[in-house]
Design an enzyme around this catalytic site. Structure first.
Site, PDB file in Angstrom:
ATOM      1  N   ARG A 185       0.858  -1.189   0.000  1.00 37.83           N
ATOM      2  CA  ARG A 185       0.000   0.000   0.000  1.00 37.83           C
ATOM      3  C   ARG A 185       0.896   1.243   0.000  1.00 37.83           C
ATOM      4  NH1 ARG A 185      -3.501  -2.791  -1.377  1.00 37.83           N
ATOM      5  NH2 ARG A 185      -5.545  -3.167  -0.457  1.00 37.83           N
ATOM      6  N   GLU A 236      -3.481   7.526  -5.652  1.00 45.09           N
ATOM      7  CA  GLU A 236      -3.637   6.734  -6.878  1.00 45.09           C
ATOM      8  C   GLU A 236      -4.829   7.244  -7.666  1.00 45.09           C
ATOM      9  OE1 GLU A 236      -3.756   2.591  -5.755  1.00 45.09           O
ATOM     10  OE2 GLU A 236      -1.836   2.712  -4.768  1.00 45.09           O
ATOM     11  N   HIS A 255      -1.269  -0.220  -9.704  1.00 45.25           N
ATOM     12  CA  HIS A 255      -1.939  -1.078  -8.714  1.00 45.25           C
ATOM     13  C   HIS A 255      -2.559  -2.320  -9.393  1.00 45.25           C
ATOM     14  CE1 HIS A 255      -3.933  -0.988  -4.493  1.00 45.25           C
ATOM     15  NE2 HIS A 255      -3.806  -2.232  -4.914  1.00 45.25           N
TER      16      HIS A 255
HETATM   17  P1  NAI Z   1      -0.877 -11.055   5.310  1.00 42.84           P
HETATM   18  O1  NAI Z   1      -1.878 -10.642   6.329  1.00 42.84           O
HETATM   19  O2  NAI Z   1      -0.683 -12.509   5.051  1.00 42.84           O
HETATM   20  O3  NAI Z   1       0.554 -10.415   5.658  1.00 42.84           O
HETATM   21  C1  NAI Z   1       0.728  -9.160   6.198  1.00 42.84           C
HETATM   22  C2  NAI Z   1       1.892  -9.243   7.159  1.00 42.84           C
HETATM   23  O4  NAI Z   1       2.196  -7.924   7.620  1.00 42.84           O
HETATM   24  C3  NAI Z   1       1.582 -10.097   8.386  1.00 42.84           C
HETATM   25  O5  NAI Z   1       2.512 -11.161   8.507  1.00 42.84           O
HETATM   26  C4  NAI Z   1       1.718  -9.126   9.538  1.00 42.84           C
HETATM   27  O6  NAI Z   1       2.227  -9.710  10.706  1.00 42.84           O
HETATM   28  C5  NAI Z   1       2.676  -8.097   8.945  1.00 42.84           C
HETATM   29  N1  NAI Z   1       2.716  -6.870   9.699  1.00 42.84           N
HETATM   30  C6  NAI Z   1       1.750  -6.310  10.463  1.00 42.84           C
HETATM   31  N2  NAI Z   1       2.213  -5.189  11.046  1.00 42.84           N
HETATM   32  C7  NAI Z   1       3.493  -5.051  10.650  1.00 42.84           C
HETATM   33  C8  NAI Z   1       4.497  -4.096  10.930  1.00 42.84           C
HETATM   34  N3  NAI Z   1       4.276  -3.066  11.760  1.00 42.84           N
HETATM   35  N4  NAI Z   1       5.695  -4.249  10.352  1.00 42.84           N
HETATM   36  C9  NAI Z   1       5.948  -5.305   9.523  1.00 42.84           C
HETATM   37  N5  NAI Z   1       5.034  -6.251   9.247  1.00 42.84           N
HETATM   38  C10 NAI Z   1       3.826  -6.120   9.794  1.00 42.84           C
HETATM   39  O7  NAI Z   1      -1.283 -10.303   3.974  1.00 42.84           O
HETATM   40  P2  NAI Z   1      -0.842 -10.646   2.488  1.00 42.84           P
HETATM   41  O8  NAI Z   1      -1.859 -11.499   1.838  1.00 42.84           O
HETATM   42  O9  NAI Z   1       0.567 -11.081   2.496  1.00 42.84           O
HETATM   43  O10 NAI Z   1      -0.955  -9.180   1.826  1.00 42.84           O
HETATM   44  C11 NAI Z   1      -0.089  -8.141   2.265  1.00 42.84           C
HETATM   45  C12 NAI Z   1      -0.593  -6.801   1.771  1.00 42.84           C
HETATM   46  O11 NAI Z   1      -0.433  -6.726   0.361  1.00 42.84           O
HETATM   47  C13 NAI Z   1      -2.104  -6.575   1.979  1.00 42.84           C
HETATM   48  O12 NAI Z   1      -2.381  -6.045   3.258  1.00 42.84           O
HETATM   49  C14 NAI Z   1      -2.454  -5.602   0.886  1.00 42.84           C
HETATM   50  O13 NAI Z   1      -2.415  -4.290   1.393  1.00 42.84           O
HETATM   51  C15 NAI Z   1      -1.354  -5.778  -0.144  1.00 42.84           C
HETATM   52  N6  NAI Z   1      -1.877  -6.258  -1.421  1.00 42.84           N
HETATM   53  C16 NAI Z   1      -1.670  -5.512  -2.553  1.00 42.84           C
HETATM   54  C17 NAI Z   1      -2.168  -5.932  -3.763  1.00 42.84           C
HETATM   55  C18 NAI Z   1      -1.923  -5.155  -5.017  1.00 42.84           C
HETATM   56  O14 NAI Z   1      -2.678  -5.310  -5.979  1.00 42.84           O
HETATM   57  N7  NAI Z   1      -0.886  -4.347  -5.094  1.00 42.84           N
HETATM   58  C19 NAI Z   1      -2.966  -7.155  -3.879  1.00 42.84           C
HETATM   59  C20 NAI Z   1      -3.057  -7.902  -2.646  1.00 42.84           C
HETATM   60  C21 NAI Z   1      -2.546  -7.450  -1.475  1.00 42.84           C
END
Ligand code: NAI
Length: 338
Positions: A245, A274, A293
């Site tokens: 993000r 965006e 995105h």
């Molecule tokens: P996930 O929930 O599996 O992983 C997110 C990780 O961030 C978790 O392991 C969590 O512990 C960690 N986290 C939380 N607070 C943190 C901090 N302060 N510092 C470091 N790490 C921290 O989510 P997933 O499926 O891996 O997706 C990650 C992100 O990718 C989503 O939240 C979304 O915003 C973004 N995304 C972007 C897309 C795009 O089209 N560009 C598509 C899908 C997801």
């Protein structure tokens, strides 16, 4: 089954054909569970209320904050909201929880695709691919533009957020013969071992990484997680990739770091605003690779996304708690609907 006999209603309030449109199997899949499937392209809260006031499940596709407290309060039958995507910052989580509405996301639909995009940006940046391609198309056989480049093997990749996508990215880059570091306050070394990463604190990751790839969620805690202080701690010449993000990175600080060379190149699928405003300095920098995105976008993820939305909706309609509830604290005071 004729539509009028279906007692439940599932509404997708804002699909965007340029990104994802429902695939075609949804209406049939939901009808078998007794629900109508309606899709709209709402742009305002008022429109959402008018189409979803009587919906049992309301899915939101864009990251636009359409499901605000005010809107949620007027969705009389809604027991579950679904972010048809992974990040759920577009739903007022606190308000939904207070109102007894489950918030679900569909987190697994694009894990592989986003990881692919992240590694694509890393390699494109380090090998100057967009710059070389653009020069060739302008008639310049500009081999000197390949410099400076550098060998990836032997370098260090730092992953911020070792969740699904971060872990998949770690597995992808492991094959490059690199050291993989990860920072995630909620993940332990046991998990990191399974993807070949070593957990470190943020300062160590910043100081040692040649590539940094961001995969945490956006939250109060991660807003501007990388700002002036953090850029100052980064290794000179780092390549930064963000497919998570935009607001996780302070863009003013990033621009300054790019200008002074501390960040050598950046690959950004997401930005603070965006689309990027036309006067953004990032648009002028040929060491910045920008994509709109789209990390998640493949036909496979499209199919998986809508399948998940339907599965979650069917669970709700049939009285089960879906797998992907992100506000479990709501479960002891779920909204009752006749
Ligand atoms: P996930 O929930 O599996 O992983 C997110 C990780 O961030 C978790 O392991 C969590 O512990 C960690 N986290 C939380 N607070 C943190 C901090 N302060 N510092 C470091 N790490 C921290 O989510 P997933 O499926 O891996 O997706 C990650 C992100 O990718 C989503 O939240 C979304 O915003 C973004 N995304 C972007 C897309 C795009 O089209 N560009 C598509 C899908 C997801």
């Amino acid at each position: 089954m004729p539509e009028k006999e279906l007692p439940f209603k599932v509404v997708l309030i804002d699909y965007s054909p340029e990104l994802y449109s429902p695939v075609g199997f949804e209406a049939e899949m939901l009808a078998q569970a007794g629900a109508k499937w309606e899709t709209y392209r709402c742009r305002t809260g008022e429109e959402v209320v008018s189409v979803a006031q009587d919906a049992d499940v309301v899915a939101v596709q864009s990251v636009r904050p359409l499901l605000t407290r005010e809107v949620l309060a007027q969705l009389n039958r809604c027991r579950c909201t679904i972010r048809a995507g992974a990040g759920y910052d577009s739903i007022d989580y606190k308000a939904a929880t207070e109102l007894g509405i489950m918030v679900c996301n569909a987190p697994t639909y694009c894990t592989d695709d986003v990881a692919d995009h992240a590694v694509g940006l890393m390699l494109a940046a380090v090998r100057n691919i967009p710059r070389l391609d653009a020069a060739l198309r302008k008639g310049r056989y500009a081999r000197e533009l390949a410099r400076p480049s550098r060998r990836v093997a032997g370098s260090t990749v730092g992953i911020i957020g070792l969740g699904r996508i971060g872990s998949t990215t770690a597995k992808r880059v492991r094959g490059w013969d690199v050291t993989v570091l990860a920072y995630d306050p909620y993940v332990g070394q046991d998990h990191a071992d399974t993807v070949g990463a070593r957990m470190v604190d943020l300062d160590e990751l910043l100081a040692r990484s040649d590539f940094i790839s961001i995969h945490c969620l956006l939250s109060d805690e991660t807003y501007h997680l990388l700002s002036w202080d953090e850029f100052a701690k980064m290794k000179e010449g780092v390549i930064l990739v963000n497919t998570a993000r935009g607001p996780i990175v302070d863009e003013n600080a990033l621009v300054a770091a790019l200008q002074e060379g501390r960040v050598w190149a950046a690959g950004l699928d997401v930005t603070e605003q965006e689309p990027l405003p036309p006067d953004s300095p990032l648009l002028q920098m040929d060491n910045v690779i920008l994509t709109p995105h789209v990390s998640a976008n493949t036909p496979e993820s499209q199919r998986d996304l809508y399948r998940l939305v339907c599965e979650i909706s069917i669970d709700v309609i049939q009285g089960r708690i879906p797998q992907w509830v992100v506000n479990p604290e709501v479960l002891d005071h779920l909204k009752k609907v006749d």
